[in-house]
Design a protein around this motif. Structure first.
Motif, PDB file in Angstrom:
ATOM      1  N   ALA A 152      68.912  41.418 -24.642  1.00  0.00           N
ATOM      2  CA  ALA A 152      68.236  41.347 -23.350  1.00  0.00           C
ATOM      3  C   ALA A 152      68.566  42.766 -22.734  1.00  0.00           C
ATOM      4  CB  ALA A 152      69.149  40.314 -22.264  1.00  0.00           C
ATOM      5  N   LEU A 153      67.432  43.202 -22.273  1.00  0.00           N
ATOM      6  CA  LEU A 153      67.414  44.867 -21.884  1.00  0.00           C
ATOM      7  C   LEU A 153      67.098  44.670 -20.297  1.00  0.00           C
ATOM      8  CD1 LEU A 153      65.219  46.235 -24.598  1.00  0.00           C
ATOM      9  CD2 LEU A 153      67.693  46.571 -24.225  1.00  0.00           C
ATOM     10  N   SER A 154      67.527  45.599 -19.582  1.00  0.00           N
ATOM     11  CA  SER A 154      67.299  46.035 -18.152  1.00  0.00           C
ATOM     12  C   SER A 154      65.653  46.374 -18.237  1.00  0.00           C
ATOM     13  CB  SER A 154      68.254  46.809 -17.476  1.00  0.00           C
ATOM     14  OG  SER A 154      67.936  48.237 -18.048  1.00  0.00           O
ATOM     15  N   PRO A 155      65.025  46.358 -17.211  1.00  0.00           N
ATOM     16  CA  PRO A 155      63.838  46.739 -16.903  1.00  0.00           C
ATOM     17  C   PRO A 155      63.586  48.403 -17.558  1.00  0.00           C
ATOM     18  CG  PRO A 155      63.887  45.211 -15.425  1.00  0.00           C
ATOM     19  CD  PRO A 155      65.286  45.528 -15.931  1.00  0.00           C
ATOM     20  N   ALA A 156      64.497  49.077 -16.743  1.00  0.00           N
ATOM     21  CA  ALA A 156      64.526  50.423 -16.980  1.00  0.00           C
ATOM     22  C   ALA A 156      64.886  50.778 -18.635  1.00  0.00           C
ATOM     23  CB  ALA A 156      65.816  51.056 -16.351  1.00  0.00           C
ATOM     24  N   ALA A 157      65.659  50.040 -19.183  1.00  0.00           N
ATOM     25  CA  ALA A 157      65.857  50.302 -20.708  1.00  0.00           C
ATOM     26  C   ALA A 157      64.820  49.909 -21.301  1.00  0.00           C
ATOM     27  CB  ALA A 157      67.201  49.736 -21.236  1.00  0.00           C
ATOM     28  N   TRP A 158      63.789  48.875 -21.063  1.00  0.00           N
ATOM     29  CA  TRP A 158      62.646  48.561 -21.825  1.00  0.00           C
ATOM     30  C   TRP A 158      61.559  49.706 -21.414  1.00  0.00           C
ATOM     31  CZ3 TRP A 158      61.219  45.519 -25.311  1.00  0.00           C
ATOM     32  CH2 TRP A 158      59.903  44.782 -25.621  1.00  0.00           C
ATOM     33  N   ALA A 159      61.772  50.100 -20.411  1.00  0.00           N
ATOM     34  CA  ALA A 159      60.629  51.173 -20.110  1.00  0.00           C
ATOM     35  C   ALA A 159      60.861  52.231 -20.932  1.00  0.00           C
ATOM     36  CB  ALA A 159      60.656  51.357 -18.534  1.00  0.00           C
ATOM     37  N   THR A 160      62.251  52.652 -21.024  1.00  0.00           N
ATOM     38  CA  THR A 160      62.436  53.988 -22.024  1.00  0.00           C
ATOM     39  C   THR A 160      62.257  53.623 -23.411  1.00  0.00           C
ATOM     40  OG1 THR A 160      64.427  54.697 -20.320  1.00  0.00           O
ATOM     41  CG2 THR A 160      64.422  55.404 -22.488  1.00  0.00           C
ATOM     42  N   PHE A 161      62.711  52.402 -23.914  1.00  0.00           N
ATOM     43  CA  PHE A 161      62.230  52.159 -25.248  1.00  0.00           C
ATOM     44  C   PHE A 161      60.704  52.172 -25.448  1.00  0.00           C
ATOM     45  CE2 PHE A 161      60.872  48.737 -28.145  1.00  0.00           C
ATOM     46  CZ  PHE A 161      61.240  49.103 -29.164  1.00  0.00           C
ATOM     47  N   ILE A 162      59.996  51.534 -24.364  1.00  0.00           N
ATOM     48  CA  ILE A 162      58.527  51.541 -24.642  1.00  0.00           C
ATOM     49  C   ILE A 162      57.717  52.881 -24.582  1.00  0.00           C
ATOM     50  CG2 ILE A 162      56.144  50.742 -23.616  1.00  0.00           C
ATOM     51  CD1 ILE A 162      57.819  48.603 -25.265  1.00  0.00           C
TER      52      ILE A 162
ATOM     53  N   SER B 144      65.534  40.230 -16.574  1.00  0.00           N
ATOM     54  CA  SER B 144      65.635  41.059 -17.829  1.00  0.00           C
ATOM     55  C   SER B 144      64.612  40.832 -18.766  1.00  0.00           C
ATOM     56  CB  SER B 144      67.016  40.690 -18.763  1.00  0.00           C
ATOM     57  OG  SER B 144      68.345  40.946 -17.773  1.00  0.00           O
ATOM     58  N   ILE B 145      64.513  41.589 -19.935  1.00  0.00           N
ATOM     59  CA  ILE B 145      63.666  41.489 -20.832  1.00  0.00           C
ATOM     60  C   ILE B 145      64.189  41.226 -22.193  1.00  0.00           C
ATOM     61  CG2 ILE B 145      61.647  42.991 -22.459  1.00  0.00           C
ATOM     62  CD1 ILE B 145      62.424  43.730 -18.863  1.00  0.00           C
ATOM     63  N   HIS B 146      63.744  40.116 -22.560  1.00  0.00           N
ATOM     64  CA  HIS B 146      64.387  39.275 -23.624  1.00  0.00           C
ATOM     65  C   HIS B 146      63.610  39.584 -24.903  1.00  0.00           C
ATOM     66  CE1 HIS B 146      67.198  37.368 -21.065  1.00  0.00           C
ATOM     67  NE2 HIS B 146      66.154  37.255 -20.378  1.00  0.00           N
TER      68      HIS B 146
ATOM     69  N   CYS C 298      57.309  39.720 -36.628  1.00  0.00           N
ATOM     70  CA  CYS C 298      56.937  39.328 -35.549  1.00  0.00           C
ATOM     71  C   CYS C 298      58.258  39.485 -34.786  1.00  0.00           C
ATOM     72  CB  CYS C 298      56.398  37.794 -35.621  1.00  0.00           C
ATOM     73  SG  CYS C 298      55.049  37.816 -36.472  1.00  0.00           S
ATOM     74  N   ILE C 299      57.892  39.709 -33.428  1.00  0.00           N
ATOM     75  CA  ILE C 299      58.763  39.706 -32.313  1.00  0.00           C
ATOM     76  C   ILE C 299      58.195  38.813 -31.143  1.00  0.00           C
ATOM     77  CG2 ILE C 299      60.066  41.605 -32.928  1.00  0.00           C
ATOM     78  CD1 ILE C 299      58.636  42.874 -30.133  1.00  0.00           C
ATOM     79  N   GLU C 300      58.901  38.252 -30.524  1.00  0.00           N
ATOM     80  CA  GLU C 300      58.781  37.307 -29.268  1.00  0.00           C
ATOM     81  C   GLU C 300      59.385  38.076 -28.118  1.00  0.00           C
ATOM     82  OE1 GLU C 300      57.968  33.131 -30.683  1.00  0.00           O
ATOM     83  OE2 GLU C 300      59.821  33.470 -30.445  1.00  0.00           O
ATOM     84  N   VAL C 301      58.920  38.129 -26.987  1.00  0.00           N
ATOM     85  CA  VAL C 301      59.186  38.747 -25.735  1.00  0.00           C
ATOM     86  C   VAL C 301      59.388  37.734 -24.603  1.00  0.00           C
ATOM     87  CG1 VAL C 301      59.120  40.607 -24.113  1.00  0.00           C
ATOM     88  CG2 VAL C 301      58.809  40.892 -26.366  1.00  0.00           C
ATOM     89  N   ALA C 302      60.055  37.679 -23.648  1.00  0.00           N
ATOM     90  CA  ALA C 302      60.221  36.918 -22.390  1.00  0.00           C
ATOM     91  C   ALA C 302      60.860  37.713 -21.269  1.00  0.00           C
ATOM     92  CB  ALA C 302      60.923  35.598 -22.686  1.00  0.00           C
ATOM     93  N   VAL C 303      60.399  37.387 -20.196  1.00  0.00           N
ATOM     94  CA  VAL C 303      60.827  38.290 -18.910  1.00  0.00           C
ATOM     95  C   VAL C 303      61.503  37.256 -17.900  1.00  0.00           C
ATOM     96  CG1 VAL C 303      59.965  39.976 -17.318  1.00  0.00           C
ATOM     97  CG2 VAL C 303      59.051  39.951 -19.601  1.00  0.00           C
TER      98      VAL C 303
END
Length: 62
Positions: free
Chosen positions: A44-54, A29-31, A21-26
């Motif tokens: 903690a990721l920037s929104p751009a890094a999170w979008a690339t990962f997704i 940044s995206i944590h 399980c993972i948890e996410v908070a916004v």
């Protein structure tokens, strides 16, 4: 912002048995953290890094 001040939510893909399980908070940044070991820290990721990962994760599904 500390991790206790963030509004964390569990991934909808996490199993009901409590493992993997993972948890996410916004905020600005995206944590991301492990729901079983919350005290171990977070990523903690920037929104751009999170979008690339997704995008990459979605294309790599098996």
């Amino acid at each position: 912002m500390s991790s206790t001040e963030l509004d964390w939510f569990k991934s909808s893909y996490s199993g009901s048995s409590g493992d993997n399980c993972i948890e996410v908070a916004v905020d600005e940044s995206i944590h991301v953290r492990d729901s079983k070991q919350r005290e171990s820290g977070q990523l903690a990721l920037s929104p751009a890094a999170w979008a690339t990962f997704i995008a990459h994760a979605a294309s790599a599904q098996v």
